[in-house]
Write a protein that holds these residues in place. Structure first.
Motif, PDB file in Angstrom:
ATOM      1  N   SER A  97       0.810  -1.303  -0.074  1.00 22.58           N
ATOM      2  CA  SER A  97      -0.041  -0.006   0.047  1.00 22.58           C
ATOM      3  C   SER A  97       0.938   1.423   0.094  1.00 22.58           C
ATOM      4  CB  SER A  97      -0.686  -0.040   1.296  1.00 22.58           C
ATOM      5  OG  SER A  97      -0.278   0.476   2.516  1.00 22.58           O
ATOM      6  N   ASP A 101       0.674   4.397  -2.433  1.00 26.55           N
ATOM      7  CA  ASP A 101       0.439   5.788  -1.762  1.00 26.55           C
ATOM      8  C   ASP A 101       1.456   6.769  -2.322  1.00 26.55           C
ATOM      9  OD1 ASP A 101      -1.569   4.872  -0.115  1.00 26.55           O
ATOM     10  OD2 ASP A 101      -0.592   4.766   1.785  1.00 26.55           O
ATOM     11  N   ASP A 105       0.161  10.100  -3.786  1.00 24.60           N
ATOM     12  CA  ASP A 105       0.264  11.375  -3.062  1.00 24.60           C
ATOM     13  C   ASP A 105       1.460  11.989  -3.577  1.00 24.60           C
ATOM     14  OD1 ASP A 105      -1.301  10.550  -1.087  1.00 24.60           O
ATOM     15  OD2 ASP A 105       0.170   9.762   0.331  1.00 24.60           O
ATOM     16  N   GLN A 162      -9.115   4.120   0.664  1.00 20.98           N
ATOM     17  CA  GLN A 162      -8.350   5.074  -0.342  1.00 20.98           C
ATOM     18  C   GLN A 162      -9.182   5.726  -1.383  1.00 20.98           C
ATOM     19  OE1 GLN A 162      -4.743   5.488   0.040  1.00 20.98           O
ATOM     20  NE2 GLN A 162      -5.463   7.248  -0.993  1.00 20.98           N
ATOM     21  N   ASP A 166     -10.020   9.851  -1.369  1.00 21.85           N
ATOM     22  CA  ASP A 166      -9.701  10.782  -2.714  1.00 21.85           C
ATOM     23  C   ASP A 166     -10.815  11.487  -3.367  1.00 21.85           C
ATOM     24  OD1 ASP A 166      -6.787   9.965  -2.586  1.00 21.85           O
ATOM     25  OD2 ASP A 166      -7.101   8.271  -3.887  1.00 21.85           O
ATOM     26  N   LYS A 186      -8.726   2.539   6.007  1.00 22.13           N
ATOM     27  CA  LYS A 186      -7.439   2.777   5.472  1.00 22.13           C
ATOM     28  C   LYS A 186      -6.353   2.175   6.633  1.00 22.13           C
ATOM     29  CE  LYS A 186      -5.678   6.061   3.477  1.00 22.13           C
ATOM     30  NZ  LYS A 186      -5.028   7.492   3.027  1.00 22.13           N
TER      31      LYS A 186
END
Length: 339
Positions: A97, A101, A105, A162, A166, A186
């Motif tokens: 993950s 990420d 990000d 997730q 978002d 999460k």
């Protein structure tokens, strides 16, 4: 075995013998982790090890090992092997993950080193994350159909959290409740599974497995809430991230959400600053200064400590042995990082 002088204390105040068993367990997890991420292709092997080699607390596998200590068969070789594999599966899922990420990000640092997307590229980071998810599934498949089902359910929750994170908060939805639900999926889901696996494979009864699963989810919430507070309160973090990372990315964590809800005109400037991503360094410094002095920080800390109290309360039916004491101490250590 007696406590080894000078050995690292994983949970402050933990029984020395238990601490030694946890350290031995984590060493076994690390050996197994390196074994399963190895690959004939040197590039793939290096990319798959990259974030693991950068370090990390190994919080999730440690919780799997600690939850197993509550079970009646924790010392049996077959149970120990299953617990180690379960811990490896959980850690691989977490590491996978992180690769994803970093891409989402657009991160630059992870654990004090260039993030995966910087060290490699977005496509490689996504594919390595997928590879690690697949490796985790293979490890868990060796533990039986129930474990596979739990892994699948956990993965769905991770992805759902997730996706929701978002997306904008839906209309007519309390932003704080939405945020806490996202955190439960999460972060809480995988930490709950870490505790659940430990209890299962050490032979705990169904009631104890459910109890430790609930405990794990609450601890996961505390873990993330405390991290969110540290991102604002600390001058630097040991995660490799600089303070204000969430503000830079426009992530509205609990203190920001509470501040945004203020109807005090004195908060207008702060609300203006944190309305979206804060990319100007001068404005970021101003936002951090205002947030650190704002009552929203105390309100968020109070919420974090309430969830910690709830986690400790779930342990009451388990008595007061060394493992249960360590689980209580673990909650304190996680929660008090935010104080």
């Amino acid at each position: 075995m007696t406590g080894q002088a000078g050995s690292a204390q994983l949970v402050p105040g933990v029984d020395p013998d238990l601490n030694d068993r946890l350290l031995e367990g984590l060493e076994a997890v690390q050996r197994r982790l390196l074994e399963v991420v190895d690959h004939d292709d040197e590039f793939i092997a290096g990319a798959a090890r990259y974030l693991s080699d950068a370090g990390g607390k190994r919080f999730r596998p440690m919780l799997t090992l600690l939850a197993a200590e509550v079970g009646p068969h924790s010392a049996e070789p077959s149970a120990r092997a299953a617990v180690v594999d379960a811990a490896v599966g959980v850690e691989l899922t977490h590491l996978a993950s992180l690769y994803h990420d970093d891409v989402m990000d657009e991160a630059e640092l992870r654990r004090g080193v260039p993030s995966a997307n910087v060290a490699y590229d977005n496509s490689t980071s996504i594919l390595v994350g997928d590879l690690l998810f697949g490796t985790a599934s293979k490890i868990i498949s060796g533990l039986g159909a129930e474990a596979v089902g739990i892994q699948a359910d956990t993965f769905v929750r991770l992805c759902a959290g997730q996706i929701r994170d978002d997306r904008p908060v839906p209309d007519h939805t309390d932003p704080v409740e939405h945020y806490l639900g996202v955190l439960a999926d999460k972060t809480g889901a995988l930490i709950a599974t870490a505790a659940r696996y430990g209890a299962m494979f050490a032979g705990s009864d169904e009631a104890t497995v459910r109890l430790l699963t609930d405990y794990g989810e609450r601890v996961g919430m505390v873990f993330q809430l405390a991290d969110d507070l540290l991102d604002i309160a600390s001058e630097a973090t040991d995660s490799g991230k600089t303070p204000g990372t969430d503000l830079r990315e426009g992530k509205a964590t609990l203190p920001v959400l509470i501040a945004r809800a203020s109807d005090d005109p004195a908060d207008d400037r702060l609300k203006q600053l944190v309305a979206g991503p804060v990319q100007d360094e001068t404005e970021l410094a101003e936002a951090l200064t205002l947030l650190r002095a704002h009552p929203a920080m105390d309100a968020a800390r109070s919420h974090t400590l309430r969830v910690a109290d709830e986690a400790r309360a779930t342990l009451e039916p388990l008595g007061d042995g060394p493992a249960v004491q360590a689980l209580r101490l673990l909650v304190d250590g996680v929660a008090l990082r935010s104080s």
